[in-house]
Design an enzyme around this catalytic site. Structure first.
Site: not given
Length: 188
Positions: A157-158
């Site tokens: 989840p950047c």
């Protein structure tokens, strides 16, 4: 025996059967989502790509990094696609897949391996905080660059990393995709 039955029987002879292709070392597919088309790829049962990158560039990278046997075979990606669709519809909060960061640089691996432990569903952190977490407090820009090239977007989840002032900054899928993902998580 009808003419049709006769022709079908001839096709069933060993020399006339269509070839059965072996499974690819890297199987990939293009998957349309509400945030854009993602190239999904697995190798050895592990997700190696969930990328907004174009097909030719990504398959070339996969061929160089993993194996030259990169084939568009969607079936091995059924579970990944299902989980991604569930996540993007708000039904799923986490992915239950193994990830292999074979396409990442050593610094990207450092950043991406640390990411899930510091950003939970619905929460955000900053590039500076991630840099501090990996003991590189002056590397906020480098962290941003590493996250911008995340080969396993959404799954890792950047999108949960924002600027120091809370502003949305670059995302491989564009700021609209980042906003969509953050809003999706905020609603749950």
């Amino acid at each position: 025996m009808t003419d049709l039955e006769s022709r079908l029987n001839r096709l069933d002879t060993p020399g006339l059967r269509p070839p059965v292709l072996p499974d690819a070392d890297v199987a990939y597919t293009l998957h349309d989502t509400p945030i854009g088309t993602l190239l999904l790829a697995v190798a050895g049962g592990r997700v190696v790509a969930s990328s907004f990158g174009d097909e030719e560039t990504m398959t070339t990278r996969l061929a160089r990094a993993v194996s030259p046997r990169v084939l568009r075979q969607p079936r091995p990606l059924d579970d990944v696609r299902r989980q991604l669709d569930e996540y993007l519809s708000g039904v799923r909060r986490a992915f239950d897949v193994e990830v292999d960061l074979v396409l990442a640089t050593p610094f990207q691996r450092l950043v991406l391996n640390d990411l899930p432990t510091h950003t939970s569903y619905g929460a955000t952190t900053t590039y500076g905080a991630v840099a501090s977490d990996i003991d590189k407090p002056k590397a906020a820009r480098a962290v941003g660059t590493a996250l911008g090239a995340n080969p396993v977007c959404v799954v890792l989840p950047c999108h949960r990393v924002v600027g120091a002032n809370g502003a949305l900054t670059g995302y491989a899928g564009g700021l609209d995709a980042k906003r969509f993902l953050l809003n999706l998580e905020a609603k749950s």
